[in-house]
Design an enzyme around this catalytic site. Sequence first.
Site, PDB file in Angstrom:
ATOM      1  N   LYS A 162       0.804  -1.226   0.000  1.00 35.25           N
ATOM      2  CA  LYS A 162       0.000   0.000   0.000  1.00 35.25           C
ATOM      3  C   LYS A 162       0.835   1.274   0.000  1.00 35.25           C
ATOM      4  O   LYS A 162       0.368   2.323  -0.463  1.00 35.25           O
ATOM      5  CB  LYS A 162      -0.971  -0.004   1.184  1.00 35.25           C
ATOM      6  CG  LYS A 162      -2.071  -1.054   1.057  1.00 35.25           C
ATOM      7  CD  LYS A 162      -3.055  -0.973   2.204  1.00 35.25           C
ATOM      8  CE  LYS A 162      -4.146  -2.035   2.048  1.00 35.25           C
ATOM      9  NZ  LYS A 162      -5.175  -1.921   3.106  1.00 35.25           N
TER      10      LYS A 162
ATOM     11  N   ASP B 139      -9.711   2.799   2.264  1.00 38.80           N
ATOM     12  CA  ASP B 139      -9.685   2.171   3.581  1.00 38.80           C
ATOM     13  C   ASP B 139     -10.191   3.123   4.670  1.00 38.80           C
ATOM     14  O   ASP B 139     -10.865   2.693   5.610  1.00 38.80           O
ATOM     15  CB  ASP B 139      -8.269   1.725   3.944  1.00 38.80           C
ATOM     16  CG  ASP B 139      -7.861   0.421   3.290  1.00 38.80           C
ATOM     17  OD1 ASP B 139      -8.754  -0.384   2.965  1.00 38.80           O
ATOM     18  OD2 ASP B 139      -6.654   0.206   3.093  1.00 38.80           O
TER      19      ASP B 139
END
Length: 298
Positions: free
Chosen positions: A74, A110
Amino acid sequence: MSHATTCRYGLIGSGIEMSLSPSLHEVEGAHHGLDLAYDLIDVDHPGTPADLGRLLGDAEAAGYAGLNITHPFKREVISHLDRLSPQAADIGAVNTVVFDGGRRVGHNTDAVGFAESFRAGLPGAPTRHVVQLGAGGAGSACAYALLSNGTGRLTLADPDAARRAELTEAFAARFGADRITGVAPDDLGEALASADGVVNASPVGMHSHPGTPMPVDLLFPGLWLVDIVYMPLDTPLLRAARSRGVRAIGGAAMCVFQAAAGFELITGRTPDTGRMLEHLRRLLAKRSGHPTTPRRVT
């Protein structure tokens, strides 16, 4: 963003062979009249190169509309992108890449996924002081969501001292040094003594990372707990928390809310999050525990 009737995208990560994302995305796509193919690109799978730049290039060349990105890429993925959304830039992590006219645009869903799941699962939970386990890509998003939505003080615990310090310093500059503190895992007991709740934003508890991310005897009644892991649905940490009178929720809702936001970014369709959550719950209930074979870029 695509409005075509066919769409191909997927997920890049490590240890994702049991991911339910293909079914989650493909079934929702079918509800929108999309012929949607969602591939798993697992760098732990034999024959899949652990070269993120190459995998991105291969997917783009194969006509993918985008990619979801998970542990441990990420943060690493950012150096391979042309542009970041403002929120992804603030968080310093990306979990969704859209291929847009030859440009790679990074987003982070997220944070909104965590915030929505927290509001739905723990309404009214106090957030004067929250302890978070994990300072990686998912941890960055959860910390950003907590601080952006009114958490007074966040204590960040991670065994990687450099990673812990980097995130603490970045968010201290953005939100104020009095609102975030980094501690070593050995200092969790002291931090928890004044905490309202705990967030596990580490991968510990996943099928591929078994165990608990903290000593469970530190949990006590009156705390709330969020474990963002959703496979297994009932993690050892969740079981321990509930047995100690802790109000606790798992990661299924976060999984759906972040997936829904990514689905919309890549396909241009607005998903039905309630339908997706019900579908995920059915998938989890049926999960046999036998991994599926990842489909790879060809």
